[in-house]
Enzyme design. Sequence first.
Site, PDB file in Angstrom:
ATOM      1  N   LYS A  13     -22.193  41.478  13.899  1.00 43.05           N
ATOM      2  CA  LYS A  13     -21.765  41.002  12.572  1.00 43.05           C
ATOM      3  C   LYS A  13     -22.976  40.597  11.716  1.00 43.05           C
ATOM      4  CE  LYS A  13     -19.063  37.703  14.224  1.00 43.05           C
ATOM      5  NZ  LYS A  13     -19.203  37.837  15.692  1.00 43.05           N
ATOM      6  N   ARG A  84     -12.099  32.012  12.618  1.00 46.37           N
ATOM      7  CA  ARG A  84     -12.191  32.175  14.065  1.00 46.37           C
ATOM      8  C   ARG A  84     -10.940  31.674  14.764  1.00 46.37           C
ATOM      9  NH1 ARG A  84     -18.205  31.861  14.337  1.00 46.37           N
ATOM     10  NH2 ARG A  84     -18.879  32.375  16.430  1.00 46.37           N
ATOM     11  N   ARG A 123     -30.858  38.854  22.858  1.00 43.04           N
ATOM     12  CA  ARG A 123     -31.050  38.713  21.410  1.00 43.04           C
ATOM     13  C   ARG A 123     -32.170  37.717  21.112  1.00 43.04           C
ATOM     14  NH1 ARG A 123     -25.958  37.337  17.560  1.00 43.04           N
ATOM     15  NH2 ARG A 123     -25.807  35.395  18.746  1.00 43.04           N
ATOM     16  N   ARG A 154     -31.567  31.810  20.744  1.00 37.15           N
ATOM     17  CA  ARG A 154     -30.623  30.747  20.372  1.00 37.15           C
ATOM     18  C   ARG A 154     -30.149  30.048  21.636  1.00 37.15           C
ATOM     19  NH1 ARG A 154     -26.148  33.098  16.247  1.00 37.15           N
ATOM     20  NH2 ARG A 154     -24.838  31.864  17.621  1.00 37.15           N
ATOM     21  N   ARG A 165     -18.635  31.183  25.309  1.00 40.73           N
ATOM     22  CA  ARG A 165     -18.247  31.606  23.948  1.00 40.73           C
ATOM     23  C   ARG A 165     -17.278  32.788  23.995  1.00 40.73           C
ATOM     24  NH1 ARG A 165     -23.815  32.660  21.635  1.00 40.73           N
ATOM     25  NH2 ARG A 165     -22.889  33.190  19.644  1.00 40.73           N
TER      26      ARG A 165
HETATM   27  P1  AMP Z   1     -22.090  32.125  15.104  1.00 45.72           P
HETATM   28  O1  AMP Z   1     -23.482  32.079  14.539  1.00 45.72           O
HETATM   29  O2  AMP Z   1     -21.084  32.699  14.161  1.00 45.72           O
HETATM   30  O3  AMP Z   1     -22.047  32.768  16.467  1.00 45.72           O
HETATM   31  O4  AMP Z   1     -21.639  30.594  15.297  1.00 45.72           O
HETATM   32  C1  AMP Z   1     -22.347  29.735  16.164  1.00 45.72           C
HETATM   33  C2  AMP Z   1     -21.507  28.522  16.487  1.00 45.72           C
HETATM   34  O5  AMP Z   1     -21.184  27.801  15.287  1.00 45.72           O
HETATM   35  C3  AMP Z   1     -20.164  28.790  17.147  1.00 45.72           C
HETATM   36  O6  AMP Z   1     -20.252  28.974  18.552  1.00 45.72           O
HETATM   37  C4  AMP Z   1     -19.392  27.518  16.782  1.00 45.72           C
HETATM   38  O7  AMP Z   1     -19.818  26.418  17.578  1.00 45.72           O
HETATM   39  C5  AMP Z   1     -19.863  27.253  15.359  1.00 45.72           C
HETATM   40  N1  AMP Z   1     -19.017  27.961  14.364  1.00 45.72           N
HETATM   41  C6  AMP Z   1     -19.423  28.920  13.494  1.00 45.72           C
HETATM   42  N2  AMP Z   1     -18.390  29.362  12.746  1.00 45.72           N
HETATM   43  C7  AMP Z   1     -17.309  28.659  13.175  1.00 45.72           C
HETATM   44  C8  AMP Z   1     -15.932  28.677  12.825  1.00 45.72           C
HETATM   45  N3  AMP Z   1     -15.450  29.515  11.894  1.00 45.72           N
HETATM   46  N4  AMP Z   1     -15.097  27.814  13.461  1.00 45.72           N
HETATM   47  C9  AMP Z   1     -15.561  26.953  14.389  1.00 45.72           C
HETATM   48  N5  AMP Z   1     -16.843  26.902  14.800  1.00 45.72           N
HETATM   49  C10 AMP Z   1     -17.712  27.744  14.198  1.00 45.72           C
END
Ligand code: AMP
Length: 208
Positions: A13, A84, A123, A154, A165
């Site tokens: 994404k 999400r 990554r 990360r 996750r």
């Molecule tokens: P990402 O970079 O999209 O993988 O997001 C990293 C982390 O941020 C996730 O594992 C969640 O802890 C938090 N996060 C990001 N977007 C959301 C969302 N829409 N709802 C809840 N937690 C989120």
Amino acid sequence: MDLILLGYPGAGKGTQAEMLKAIGFKHISTGDIIRDEIKRGTLLGKQVESNIAKGNLVPDSLIIDILINAISGKTNILFDGFPRTLAQGEALLKYFEKRGKEEPKVILLKISEEEVLKRLTSRRICSKCGNIENIHDAGYKGVCSKCGGTLYTRADDELSSAKHRLEVFKKETEPLLEFYSKQAGYLTIDGKRSAEEVFTSIRQAIEV
Ligand code: AMP
């Protein structure tokens, strides 16, 4: 047009978002917003730091407010990492309906669970420009190929967090996929191919 990109963590994404930005989309990543809050040591950052480190989701009430704040007044939005959960999807739908705006197009980038873990644990992110690299990419040099910046992993891409996750996605996000799959225009794209091939498929799907 507004576009929602869905998919397992590591489905591509963020990479597609970078490419879609070049054709005029405004990239809104809730993950990036939260990481920035944590980096700046804000109250919000402190509230959600442990959720992220463990690979858990931030509570709906918090993230919905963050998102609505971030998209207010914007058009051509590319949603990356939001919604999400079903509650987030419903809140977003309500937001669009209330403003009489056409609902975003929804695309699911599909990859296997095995591929998710392989991609997440390999990554690397550039600490300077945010570019995403992978140690298995041809030409990987250990520094950012775009700006020469230092690369880091990360914390939530470590194997145990990455596995968690994946489970969180299955539990929290799959009901949302069910919800979108009933909507006209919902599309699934094979995310296992090269970034360029996936990008071509997305462009064909959205006709730009
Ligand atoms: P990402 O970079 O999209 O993988 O997001 C990293 C982390 O941020 C996730 O594992 C969640 O802890 C938090 N996060 C990001 N977007 C959301 C969302 N829409 N709802 C809840 N937690 C989120």
